[in-house]
Scaffold this active site. Structure first.
Site, PDB file in Angstrom:
ATOM      1  N   ASP A  96     -50.190   6.319  14.350  1.00 44.42           N
ATOM      2  CA  ASP A  96     -48.826   6.735  14.682  1.00 44.42           C
ATOM      3  C   ASP A  96     -47.879   6.183  13.622  1.00 44.42           C
ATOM      4  O   ASP A  96     -48.235   5.284  12.860  1.00 44.42           O
ATOM      5  CB  ASP A  96     -48.450   6.201  16.070  1.00 44.42           C
ATOM      6  CG  ASP A  96     -47.327   6.972  16.732  1.00 44.42           C
ATOM      7  OD1 ASP A  96     -47.587   7.673  17.717  1.00 44.42           O
ATOM      8  OD2 ASP A  96     -46.170   6.864  16.261  1.00 44.42           O
ATOM      9  N   ASP A 138     -48.846   9.284   9.065  1.00 43.34           N
ATOM     10  CA  ASP A 138     -48.091  10.530   9.044  1.00 43.34           C
ATOM     11  C   ASP A 138     -49.136  11.620   8.848  1.00 43.34           C
ATOM     12  O   ASP A 138     -49.822  11.648   7.815  1.00 43.34           O
ATOM     13  CB  ASP A 138     -47.091  10.507   7.882  1.00 43.34           C
ATOM     14  CG  ASP A 138     -46.334  11.810   7.696  1.00 43.34           C
ATOM     15  OD1 ASP A 138     -46.740  12.850   8.270  1.00 43.34           O
ATOM     16  OD2 ASP A 138     -45.330  11.801   6.948  1.00 43.34           O
ATOM     17  N   SER A 151     -49.916  23.360  23.845  1.00 48.70           N
ATOM     18  CA  SER A 151     -48.801  23.445  24.785  1.00 48.70           C
ATOM     19  C   SER A 151     -48.862  24.801  25.458  1.00 48.70           C
ATOM     20  O   SER A 151     -49.394  25.766  24.892  1.00 48.70           O
ATOM     21  CB  SER A 151     -47.462  23.309  24.047  1.00 48.70           C
ATOM     22  OG  SER A 151     -46.375  23.677  24.880  1.00 48.70           O
ATOM     23  N   TYR A 201     -42.431  26.163  17.167  1.00 49.12           N
ATOM     24  CA  TYR A 201     -43.282  25.349  18.030  1.00 49.12           C
ATOM     25  C   TYR A 201     -44.415  26.191  18.616  1.00 49.12           C
ATOM     26  O   TYR A 201     -45.580  25.792  18.596  1.00 49.12           O
ATOM     27  CB  TYR A 201     -42.436  24.748  19.152  1.00 49.12           C
ATOM     28  CG  TYR A 201     -43.172  23.771  20.028  1.00 49.12           C
ATOM     29  CD1 TYR A 201     -43.585  22.542  19.530  1.00 49.12           C
ATOM     30  CD2 TYR A 201     -43.449  24.069  21.355  1.00 49.12           C
ATOM     31  CE1 TYR A 201     -44.256  21.631  20.326  1.00 49.12           C
ATOM     32  CE2 TYR A 201     -44.117  23.162  22.160  1.00 49.12           C
ATOM     33  CZ  TYR A 201     -44.519  21.944  21.647  1.00 49.12           C
ATOM     34  OH  TYR A 201     -45.192  21.052  22.439  1.00 49.12           O
ATOM     35  N   LYS A 252     -48.469  25.694  17.982  1.00 45.50           N
ATOM     36  CA  LYS A 252     -49.396  25.437  19.080  1.00 45.50           C
ATOM     37  C   LYS A 252     -50.329  26.632  19.309  1.00 45.50           C
ATOM     38  O   LYS A 252     -51.492  26.457  19.682  1.00 45.50           O
ATOM     39  CB  LYS A 252     -48.620  25.105  20.355  1.00 45.50           C
ATOM     40  CG  LYS A 252     -47.802  23.824  20.254  1.00 45.50           C
ATOM     41  CD  LYS A 252     -48.659  22.605  19.921  1.00 45.50           C
ATOM     42  CE  LYS A 252     -47.881  21.308  20.018  1.00 45.50           C
ATOM     43  NZ  LYS A 252     -48.720  20.123  19.740  1.00 45.50           N
ATOM     44  N   THR A 296     -42.152  12.590  29.647  1.00 44.76           N
ATOM     45  CA  THR A 296     -42.264  11.675  28.520  1.00 44.76           C
ATOM     46  C   THR A 296     -40.853  11.237  28.110  1.00 44.76           C
ATOM     47  O   THR A 296     -39.864  11.798  28.596  1.00 44.76           O
ATOM     48  CB  THR A 296     -42.964  12.351  27.321  1.00 44.76           C
ATOM     49  OG1 THR A 296     -42.151  13.430  26.849  1.00 44.76           O
ATOM     50  CG2 THR A 296     -44.340  12.874  27.709  1.00 44.76           C
TER      51      THR A 296
END
Length: 258
Positions: free
Chosen positions: A36, A57, A149, A162, A166, A197
């Site tokens: 991370d 990264d 997702s 996005y 995904k 989250t």
């Protein structure tokens, strides 16, 4: 598939779904590399679960490779969980009819670079390391779980980048699983719905907003929690007959246009 004593990598492992997956994998006996960018949270989690932190990264191949090498120091690499990702929301065109107000193309490229290309880069490097060790009695050498997702299927207005990223993860799951079957590596993808989250913030306004969002879920009418996703990660890793699948974990939600 037994993961006791093996090593695992979780990208985006310092928080949210990634952190929950790291904890549950460690509880099964895996030595987890938390990969991370958030060093403070990542190092704290790694210490908590007896793993290691590597600053990664996922758009940097050398940093991913460093995580793989660290995992190999902890034990044979049998597990990769791709949980690193970002979101972006912007309509395709602006309201004024000007080229300059159209969707930011660099933002689109960044989302694809992190969510899709970064996922594939981690797969190709981790799978290379997995392919080197001896298989288990079932012929397995490892398991990979990607995080997509429900936006891959039910993308909302403004989610072009996005959803594309995904959707790409979903689309490459089967061909990569077919490819890696030759060396005994399974590949699955999980498609979360609305998950509680830190992205939603904290405090009473955030709680009210999350409660409102939860009403759009078929059942139960609430946001999911990271541990519910992590348990599916563990199942996809340890159940030797789950392969080449995309699994929705979303309470039955089908996202509306906006």
């Amino acid at each position: 598939m037994d993961i006791n004593g093996v090593s695992a990598i979780v990208t985006g492992g310092a928080s949210g779904i990634g952190a929950a997956a790291a904890r549950q994998l460690a509880a099964k006996g895996a030595k987890v590399v938390v990969a991370d960018l958030n060093a403070e949270k990542g190092e704290a989690l790694a210490q908590e679960i007896g793993g290691a932190f590597v600053s990664v990264d996922v758009t940097d191949t050398e940093q991913i490779q460093a995580a793989v090498e660290k995992a190999l120091e902890l034990g044979p690499l049998w597990v990769l969980v791709n949980s690193a990702g970002i979101g972006w929301a912007q309509r395709t065109i602006g309201k004024d009819g000007e080229f300059g107000s159209a969707h930011d193309i660099d933002a689109f490229k960044k989302v694809i670079a992190i969510n899709l290309i970064g996922t594939f880069d981690a797969i190709r490097l981790a799978a290379t390391a997995m392919s080197r060790h001896e298989p288990d009695a079932d012929g397995q050498r490892g398991a990979i779980v990607n995080m997509a997702s429900v936006a891959a299927f039910d993308g909302q207005i403004g989610q072009a980048s996005y959803s594309a990223s995904k959707g790409g993860v979903v689309g490459m799951t089967l061909p990569i699983a077919r490819d890696l079957s030759a060396v005994g590596i399974r590949v699955n993808t999980i498609a979360p719905g609305l998950i509680d989250t830190p992205i939603y913030g904290e405090g009473e306004p955030a709680e009210q907003f999350k409660a409102h969002l939860g009403q759009s879920v078929l059942f139960p009418k609430r946001l999911g929690v990271p541990d519910e996703l992590a348990s599916m990660v563990v199942e996809a890793v340890t159940n030797s007959y789950v392969n080449a699948e995309t699994i929705r974990v979303d309470g039955g939600i089908r996202m509306p246009p906006k």
